[in-house]
Design a protein around this motif. Structure first.
Motif, mmCIF file in Angstrom:
data_model
loop_
_atom_site.group_PDB
_atom_site.id
_atom_site.type_symbol
_atom_site.label_atom_id
_atom_site.label_comp_id
_atom_site.label_asym_id
_atom_site.label_seq_id
_atom_site.Cartn_x
_atom_site.Cartn_y
_atom_site.Cartn_z
ATOM 1 N N GLN A 6 0.973 -1.173 -0.149
ATOM 2 C CA GLN A 6 -0.145 0.059 -0.005
ATOM 3 C C GLN A 6 0.785 1.237 0.008
ATOM 4 O O GLN A 6 0.504 2.419 -0.718
ATOM 5 C CB GLN A 6 -0.952 -0.088 1.374
ATOM 6 C CG GLN A 6 -2.039 -1.080 1.137
ATOM 7 C CD GLN A 6 -2.899 -0.932 2.488
ATOM 8 O OE1 GLN A 6 -2.267 -0.949 3.548
ATOM 9 N NE2 GLN A 6 -4.121 -1.513 2.226
ATOM 10 N N GLN A 7 2.127 1.168 0.812
ATOM 11 C CA GLN A 7 2.986 2.424 0.761
ATOM 12 C C GLN A 7 3.536 2.589 -0.599
ATOM 13 O O GLN A 7 3.651 3.699 -1.048
ATOM 14 C CB GLN A 7 3.977 2.128 1.748
ATOM 15 C CG GLN A 7 3.526 2.249 3.278
ATOM 16 C CD GLN A 7 4.544 1.753 4.218
ATOM 17 O OE1 GLN A 7 5.866 1.819 3.798
ATOM 18 N NE2 GLN A 7 4.342 1.786 5.439
ATOM 19 N N LEU A 8 3.941 1.524 -1.214
ATOM 20 C CA LEU A 8 4.689 1.718 -2.665
ATOM 21 C C LEU A 8 3.824 2.104 -3.791
ATOM 22 O O LEU A 8 4.232 2.779 -4.715
ATOM 23 C CB LEU A 8 5.290 0.116 -3.008
ATOM 24 C CG LEU A 8 6.274 -0.247 -1.978
ATOM 25 C CD1 LEU A 8 6.944 -1.792 -2.411
ATOM 26 C CD2 LEU A 8 7.526 0.666 -1.789
ATOM 27 N N PHE A 9 2.550 1.843 -3.484
ATOM 28 C CA PHE A 9 1.355 1.980 -4.640
ATOM 29 C C PHE A 9 0.510 3.105 -4.213
ATOM 30 O O PHE A 9 -0.518 2.967 -4.922
ATOM 31 C CB PHE A 9 1.010 0.773 -5.350
ATOM 32 C CG PHE A 9 2.091 -0.035 -6.019
ATOM 33 C CD1 PHE A 9 2.560 0.360 -7.265
ATOM 34 C CD2 PHE A 9 2.719 -0.973 -5.241
ATOM 35 C CE1 PHE A 9 3.551 -0.622 -7.759
ATOM 36 C CE2 PHE A 9 3.636 -1.848 -6.007
ATOM 37 C CZ PHE A 9 3.801 -1.678 -7.215
ATOM 38 N N ARG A 10 0.581 3.819 -3.148
ATOM 39 C CA ARG A 10 -0.461 4.933 -2.832
ATOM 40 C C ARG A 10 -0.258 5.865 -3.794
ATOM 41 O O ARG A 10 0.618 6.161 -4.472
ATOM 42 C CB ARG A 10 -0.121 5.339 -1.527
ATOM 43 C CG ARG A 10 1.293 5.983 -1.237
ATOM 44 C CD ARG A 10 1.394 6.137 0.233
ATOM 45 N NE ARG A 10 2.973 6.373 0.585
ATOM 46 C CZ ARG A 10 3.543 6.168 1.715
ATOM 47 N NH1 ARG A 10 2.816 5.525 2.699
ATOM 48 N NH2 ARG A 10 4.719 6.469 1.849
ATOM 49 N N VAL A 11 -1.519 6.523 -4.275
ATOM 50 C CA VAL A 11 -1.907 7.286 -5.327
ATOM 51 C C VAL A 11 -2.358 8.676 -4.692
ATOM 52 O O VAL A 11 -2.997 8.789 -4.039
ATOM 53 C CB VAL A 11 -2.945 6.680 -6.238
ATOM 54 C CG1 VAL A 11 -3.316 7.594 -7.236
ATOM 55 C CG2 VAL A 11 -2.544 5.367 -6.853
ATOM 56 N N LYS A 12 -1.435 9.683 -5.396
ATOM 57 C CA LYS A 12 -1.658 11.018 -5.049
ATOM 58 C C LYS A 12 -3.041 11.382 -5.389
ATOM 59 O O LYS A 12 -3.367 11.455 -6.865
ATOM 60 C CB LYS A 12 -0.693 12.060 -5.435
ATOM 61 C CG LYS A 12 -0.627 13.404 -4.787
ATOM 62 C CD LYS A 12 0.512 14.114 -5.124
ATOM 63 C CE LYS A 12 0.626 15.490 -4.552
ATOM 64 N NZ LYS A 12 1.831 16.074 -4.892
ATOM 65 N N PRO A 13 -4.031 12.253 -5.041
ATOM 66 C CA PRO A 13 -5.410 12.664 -5.563
ATOM 67 C C PRO A 13 -4.879 13.655 -6.783
ATOM 68 O O PRO A 13 -4.227 14.182 -6.456
ATOM 69 C CB PRO A 13 -6.145 13.379 -4.425
ATOM 70 C CG PRO A 13 -5.437 12.637 -3.041
ATOM 71 C CD PRO A 13 -4.072 12.291 -3.578
ATOM 72 N N ARG A 457 10.251 7.091 1.252
ATOM 73 C CA ARG A 457 8.832 6.354 1.627
ATOM 74 C C ARG A 457 8.607 6.691 2.949
ATOM 75 O O ARG A 457 7.447 6.970 3.171
ATOM 76 C CB ARG A 457 9.219 4.979 1.746
ATOM 77 C CG ARG A 457 8.058 4.067 1.804
ATOM 78 C CD ARG A 457 8.324 2.534 1.535
ATOM 79 N NE ARG A 457 9.556 1.922 2.330
ATOM 80 C CZ ARG A 457 9.509 1.261 3.643
ATOM 81 N NH1 ARG A 457 8.404 1.075 4.113
ATOM 82 N NH2 ARG A 457 10.793 0.891 4.035
ATOM 83 N N LYS A 458 9.636 7.094 3.802
ATOM 84 C CA LYS A 458 9.351 7.429 5.129
ATOM 85 C C LYS A 458 8.999 8.909 5.278
ATOM 86 O O LYS A 458 8.065 9.285 6.116
ATOM 87 C CB LYS A 458 10.586 6.984 6.052
ATOM 88 C CG LYS A 458 10.943 5.663 6.065
ATOM 89 C CD LYS A 458 12.260 5.515 6.848
ATOM 90 C CE LYS A 458 12.676 4.003 6.887
ATOM 91 N NZ LYS A 458 13.852 3.669 7.635
ATOM 92 N N ASN A 459 9.518 9.757 4.364
ATOM 93 C CA ASN A 459 9.293 11.112 4.232
ATOM 94 C C ASN A 459 8.117 11.437 3.563
ATOM 95 O O ASN A 459 7.519 12.906 3.221
ATOM 96 C CB ASN A 459 10.575 11.928 4.032
ATOM 97 C CG ASN A 459 11.557 11.807 4.841
ATOM 98 O OD1 ASN A 459 11.356 11.502 5.957
ATOM 99 N ND2 ASN A 459 12.874 11.825 4.311
ATOM 100 N N SER A 460 7.371 10.650 2.756
ATOM 101 C CA SER A 460 6.124 10.991 2.013
ATOM 102 C C SER A 460 5.240 11.666 2.785
ATOM 103 O O SER A 460 4.676 11.390 3.809
ATOM 104 C CB SER A 460 5.741 9.747 1.639
ATOM 105 O OG SER A 460 4.378 9.798 0.857
ATOM 106 N N VAL A 461 5.030 12.969 2.116
ATOM 107 C CA VAL A 461 3.736 13.685 2.610
ATOM 108 C C VAL A 461 2.568 13.085 2.414
ATOM 109 O O VAL A 461 1.768 13.121 3.472
ATOM 110 C CB VAL A 461 3.877 15.115 1.716
ATOM 111 C CG1 VAL A 461 2.596 15.945 2.469
ATOM 112 C CG2 VAL A 461 5.096 15.897 2.235
ATOM 113 N N LEU A 462 2.272 12.529 1.425
ATOM 114 C CA LEU A 462 1.008 11.703 1.205
ATOM 115 C C LEU A 462 0.839 10.600 2.273
ATOM 116 O O LEU A 462 -0.234 10.347 2.846
ATOM 117 C CB LEU A 462 0.993 10.983 -0.128
ATOM 118 C CG LEU A 462 -0.282 10.166 -0.557
ATOM 119 C CD1 LEU A 462 -1.612 11.076 -0.397
ATOM 120 C CD2 LEU A 462 -0.165 9.547 -1.944
#
Length: 473
Positions: A6-13, A457-462
């Motif tokens: 889920q982290q690797l493929f999370r999609v930005k709105p 991945r850890k700093n992702s704002v999303l």
């Protein structure tokens, strides 16, 4: 807590307000200037010096190489146009991938874009150096020493003119986007006039015998030539990097992309035919400042070559300006998403530009331009561009399926045939690039993905926003 997948493929709105919310960049670029960003970032990237690299590979059939590269670029540009009108933010195909394919694929695209813009900026700066020497020789009767005009592998110490050019472009970008756009507009008009002048004089030296052995290296030569020439279409997608600074982006970005493609392809074909008609294909190899030399041989005097050399100096300056701009805006978008260090999103309150970002990028690119030969830089740029175009074509299909009701000011005609053909065309050209180019590209992409896995991945704002939302529930 989100799983690894889920982290690797999370999609930005997808932004619904015409751009990225909270952007600090100023909307100051209109349709005409957007179009000239595409033209300015493309014409000059290759046509002023790429013939000496491509003609020895394909012969006179390099004309077909240009058309094939232009066709693939055109298919991809149609896909860019749809996404630019649907996801009008800075970051180009990185932002498009983030909103369609997910976070990790977006970082893979970011690797392509950083390679495309960073290396192409270095490559065109190296080409600029050749024409500066030609101009100095014609006007002042001297040339810069080889030690300060070529990379170590080419027999020099450092390419000093290339480094100076990048420094000048950096200073202009730091002053502000509006100043840079006006400067680019003037330079683009000059370069198009100069290339039309070249074609007009070149056709006076026409010799149909130069086309007799049209394809000496067969289809393989044509396709390999298309892979090298694809470097000449880098810059078209620079229009899409201006999503946060364009006026009415949903309307203007698609129009500017298509208008730039038509202009660029027309000029390229005209110049290539004129050059091959005026000079035998066997004379292109190793020819510095080739267009100037061709005119000097036709007229028997130095003044036409001086005009073209001066036009090339101005023209390639504008290419470097646009590609350097594109690189900084991609890093800006990545930093805003938490995918790159925060320093890249800091905007100067007076100039409204990312100053630190521009300085850092310029230093890295200047090192490449000063020390790496142009032929390797050109191929590395081609594969980065092709990979980015490939992802954009896939993203169109994904976004059509996932968000069919999304507002689209422009839709790819002949869907889904066009994006599928774009994907096939990109893969077809990539397979004919040299193995070392593909290997270096794979290694570079792997390094960027390692950076993402352990840091981005850890700093992702999303990711932080989604985690906060889960806690609030």
């Amino acid at each position: 807590m989100a799983t690894l997948r889920q982290q690797l493929f999370r999609v930005k709105p997808v932004p619904r307000d015409g751009g990225e919310s909270g952007s600090q960049l100023k909307r100051s670029i209109g349709l005409f200037q957007l179009t000239l960003i595409g033209v300015g970032g493309t014409i000059g990237t290759g046509i002023f010096f790429i013939l000496s690299e491509a003609v020895p590979i394909a012969g006179p059939a390099v004309i077909w190489s240009f058309l094939i590269a232009g066709l693939v670029a055109g298919l991809a540009v149609l896909c860019y146009a749809e996404l630019a009108g649907s996801v009008p933010v800075s970051g180009s195909s990185y932002s498009y991938a983030y909103s369609t394919l997910g976070e990790m694929p977006a970082m893979g695209v970011a690797a392509c874009l950083l390679l495309e813009y960073g290396v192409s900026t270095a490559a065109v700066a190296v080409g600029w150096s050749q024409y500066v020497n030609q101009l100095f020789n014609n006007v002042f009767g001297f040339r810069l020493p080889d030690a300060f005009s070529f990379a170590p592998e080419e027999g020099g110490i450092i390419n000093l003119p290339a480094i100076i050019l990048i420094a000048l472009c950096a200073l202009l970008l730091i002053r502000g986007t509006a100043h840079s756009a006006v400067t680019n507009t003037v330079m683009v008009i000059i370069k198009v006039v100069v290339l039309i002048f070249f074609a007009a004089v070149g056709f006076t030296g026409w010799n149909a015998d130069h086309f007799a052995n049209f394809a000496p290296f067969g289809l393989a030569g044509v396709m390999t030539g298309a892979g090298v020439i694809f470097f000449s279409f880098v810059g078209l997608d620079a229009v899409a990097t201006a999503g946060d600074e364009a006026k009415d982006p949903r309307r203007n970005l698609p129009i500017a992309l298509i208008a730039a493609l038509i202009t660029v392809t027309g000029v390229y074909v005209l110049v290539a035919i004129a050059a091959l008609g005026a000079q035998a294909s066997g004379e292109f190899e190793g020819q510095s400042a080739g267009l100037s030399a061709i005119l000097e041989n036709i007229v028997g005097a130095s003044w036409p070559g001086t005009v073209v050399a001066a036009g090339a100096v101005i023209s390639i300056f504008s290419v470097t300006l646009v590609t350097l701009y594109g690189q900084t805006r991609i890093l800006f978008a990545m930093s805003r998403d938490g995918m790159a260090p925060k320093v890249f999103q800091k905007v100067n309150p007076r100039t409204m530009t990312p100053v630190a970002n521009t300085v850092i990028v310029s230093i890295v690119v200047a090192i490449l331009a000063g020390l790496i030969p142009i032929n390797f830089l050109a191929e590395m740029t081609s594969i980065g561009t092709l990979a980015a175009f490939l992802v954009v074509s896939i993203a169109v299909i994904v976004l059509r399926r996932r968000e069919p009701d999304l507002e689209r000011k422009f839709k790819v005609p002949g869907y889904p045939v066009v994006p599928i053909l774009s994907i096939i065309g990109c893969l077809w050209i990539i397979k004919d690039l040299r193995p070392i180019t593909i290997i270096v590209f794979v290694i570079w992409t792997a390094l960027v993905l390692v950076w993402y896995f352990f840091t981005g991945r850890k700093n992702s704002v999303l990711g932080q926003q989604q985690a906060a939302l889960e806690v609030s529930r």
